[in-house]
Write an enzyme that holds these catalytic residues in place. Structure first.
Site, mmCIF file in Angstrom:
data_model
loop_
_atom_site.group_PDB
_atom_site.id
_atom_site.type_symbol
_atom_site.label_atom_id
_atom_site.label_comp_id
_atom_site.label_asym_id
_atom_site.label_seq_id
_atom_site.Cartn_x
_atom_site.Cartn_y
_atom_site.Cartn_z
ATOM 1 N N PHE A 162 0.859 -1.184 0.000
ATOM 2 C CA PHE A 162 0.000 0.000 0.000
ATOM 3 C C PHE A 162 0.893 1.231 0.000
ATOM 4 O O PHE A 162 1.646 1.456 0.940
ATOM 5 C CB PHE A 162 -0.944 0.062 1.212
ATOM 6 C CG PHE A 162 -1.812 1.294 1.141
ATOM 7 C CD1 PHE A 162 -2.993 1.294 0.414
ATOM 8 C CD2 PHE A 162 -1.418 2.485 1.748
ATOM 9 C CE1 PHE A 162 -3.770 2.439 0.297
ATOM 10 C CE2 PHE A 162 -2.186 3.636 1.637
ATOM 11 C CZ PHE A 162 -3.364 3.619 0.918
ATOM 12 N N ASP A 168 9.357 2.996 2.096
ATOM 13 C CA ASP A 168 8.147 3.754 2.414
ATOM 14 C C ASP A 168 7.899 3.614 3.908
ATOM 15 O O ASP A 168 7.368 2.609 4.379
ATOM 16 C CB ASP A 168 6.955 3.236 1.598
ATOM 17 C CG ASP A 168 5.684 4.044 1.880
ATOM 18 O OD1 ASP A 168 5.651 4.784 2.886
ATOM 19 O OD2 ASP A 168 4.728 3.938 1.085
ATOM 20 N N LYS A 209 2.403 11.213 7.096
ATOM 21 C CA LYS A 209 1.579 10.978 8.281
ATOM 22 C C LYS A 209 2.088 11.733 9.519
ATOM 23 O O LYS A 209 1.857 12.920 9.637
ATOM 24 C CB LYS A 209 1.432 9.481 8.506
ATOM 25 C CG LYS A 209 0.615 8.832 7.368
ATOM 26 C CD LYS A 209 -0.040 7.515 7.716
ATOM 27 C CE LYS A 209 -1.093 7.171 6.681
ATOM 28 N NZ LYS A 209 -0.697 6.145 5.734
HETATM 29 C C1 LIG Z 1 -0.862 6.192 4.274
HETATM 30 C C2 LIG Z 1 0.235 5.652 3.460
HETATM 31 C C3 LIG Z 1 0.570 6.224 2.223
HETATM 32 C C4 LIG Z 1 -0.226 7.335 1.585
HETATM 33 O O1 LIG Z 1 -0.291 8.488 2.364
HETATM 34 P P1 LIG Z 1 -1.445 9.572 2.083
HETATM 35 O O2 LIG Z 1 -1.047 10.736 2.955
HETATM 36 O O3 LIG Z 1 -2.745 8.956 2.492
HETATM 37 O O4 LIG Z 1 -1.395 9.898 0.637
HETATM 38 C C5 LIG Z 1 1.653 5.701 1.546
HETATM 39 N N1 LIG Z 1 2.372 4.685 2.048
HETATM 40 C C6 LIG Z 1 2.065 4.109 3.224
HETATM 41 C C7 LIG Z 1 2.915 2.983 3.738
HETATM 42 C C8 LIG Z 1 0.983 4.556 3.971
HETATM 43 O O5 LIG Z 1 0.671 3.970 5.124
#
Ligand SMILES: *Cc1c(COP(=O)(O)O)cnc(C)c1O
Length: 420
Positions: free
Chosen positions: A158, A243, A272
């Site tokens: 994700f 990520d 985040k």
């Molecule tokens: C939440 C998330 C994203 C995307 O972030 P947004 O601010 O919602 O665009 C990307 N990678 C990971 C691992 C996430 O948990």
């Protein structure tokens, strides 16, 4: 640290849906696109790990906005920083310099042990930015032939919701009817270094990986996996992009989840928690040999690096720098893991914990994750299900230990109720 469960009469914690909540939800649903299916609770206030709904009932937040609220709701340091900056300057665009961006990128680069930061807003933008960076690096530095670059991603990933990002998702809900998709990605099984080795070729510019897969249910790969990925990337002159948007900044009891296995990524993607739960702040962090490929006009964002975001971002790094919050996540997490492991065989099939982050697989024969979350809500615990039968717990790191114990008590009682 903040208000705890014992400070309030039990009668004001949680509860069933009221007429006022139903009415408020109807107003939202009348005009808000239905791309989410929230639990039926309408929040009006937050402090620390506690939320209050429009009827004045309190809930312990065990999701923390998917780790965006690691430092707690209304964190006094962050709110004071934001208020001060609101009165001074909020947006200039990058057409001019502002006095907050320099200190922010300096603090973040130092914290990450890198020398450059590309500031963006949302997590998806950080991912998109890293994809662009990796491709440009591939053509300009590695020498890949024009338009031939490939990036290797993991099954079950994700990384966000843009067209390019869902192009390499394997979640049908995330993809269906959103094509045509962006080419240039190869998917291999998460946790399988041999599959990765087989997929890398001379046109591979990057491997994009979540060190722990959050949305997939807190999936933790074998300890040897990321070091093997690192080695393959180094051997093949391929960028390792971690990520850490959900896993980074304290959640796992370390600075980055990569630190758990002693791996250094070439690019860290942060988001985040970087915005302290106040404003969207994301970043790509790496060294000059990679981020330096971007020249003026090749990438940008009107809001990226704005002074309000930069001030809050610098303050979040300020909260992390002494390591106390990170230690707290690890300590509380050890406790949480002990408590949750004891639930196995009592309606819980499997538990995965790292730092203050847990994925709990509920026996699907007992109830769906959603049902468990609704029952928890009535008891004053807010959590989120993922993939049908998994519940994720990721409370703000400032949560009191007694409150965390109380939340697990509620889960225990819900499971007992369902098993009865
Ligand atoms: C939440 C998330 C994203 C995307 O972030 P947004 O601010 O919602 O665009 C990307 N990678 C990971 C691992 C996430 O948990």
């Amino acid at each position: 640290m903040t208000l705890s469960v014992t400070d309030h009469p039990v009668s004001v914690i949680g509860g069933a849906v009221t007429d006022a909540q139903t009415a408020a939800i109807r107003v939202e649903n009348d005009h808000a696109a239905r791309n989410y299916s929230p639990l039926p609770v309408v929040i009006a206030h937050g402090e620390g790990a506690w939320l209050t709904d429009i009827d004045g009932r309190r809930y312990l937040d065990c999701l923390a906005a998917y780790s965006a609220v690691n430092f707690g709701h209304s964190n006094p340091t962050l709110v004071a920083t934001a208020k001060k900056q609101l009165d001074a300057l909020t947006l200039t665009s990058r057409a001019f310099h502002n006095d907050q961006l320099g200190p922010f990128v300096t603090a973040l680069a130092e914290y990450a042990g890198k020398d450059m930061v590309l500031p963006m807003n949302t997590g998806a933008e950080a991912v998109e930015s890293a994809i662009k960076l990796a491709r440009a690096w591939g053509y300009r530095v590695k020498g890949v032939a024009a338009d031939q670059a490939n990036i290797i991603v993991m099954g079950g990933n994700f990384h966000g919701r843009t067209v390019t990002i869902v192009s390499f998702s394997d979640d049908e809900d995330a993809r269906a009817d959103f094509g045509p998709f962006t080419p240039g990605f190869r998917t291999v099984a998460y946790g399988d270094a041999e599959a990765l080795a087989a997929a890398i070729d001379e046109n591979t510019v990057a491997v994009l990986v979540e060190p722990i897969q959050g949305e997939a249910g807190i999936l933790i790969p074998p300890a040897s996996y990321l070091p093997a990925v690192r080695e393959l990337c180094t051997e093949n002159n391929v960028l390792l992009i971690a990520d850490e948007i959900q896993s980074g900044l304290g959640r796992t009891g370390t600075r980055f989840a990569c630190d758990l296995v002693g791996v250094t990524a070439d690019l860290y993607l942060l988001g985040k928690a970087l915005g302290g739960g106040i404003v969207p702040v994301s970043a790509v962090v790496g060294n000059r040999d990679i981020l330096g490929v971007l020249q003026p006009g090749q990438h940008g964002s009107t809001f990226g690096g704005n002074p309000l975001a930069a001030a809050v971002g610098a303050a979040t790094i300020g909260l992390l720098i002494d390591g106390c919050l990170t230690d707290r996540a690890r300590m509380l997490g050890d406790r949480l893991a002990d408590r949750l492991h004891a639930l196995r065989g009592r309606g819980v099939l499997e538990v995965r914990c790292v730092g203050l982050w847990a994925g709990i697989d509920i026996d699907p024969g007992l109830a769906s994750g959603r049902t468990v979350c609704e029952m928890l809500m009535e008891r004053g615990v807010l959590a989120k299900d993922t993939h049908g039968s998994t519940i994720r717990l990721a409370p703000p790191i400032v949560i009191e230990q007694g409150d965390l114990d109380w939340a697990v008590d509620q889960l225990e009682e819900v499971l007992a109720q369902l098993s009865a």
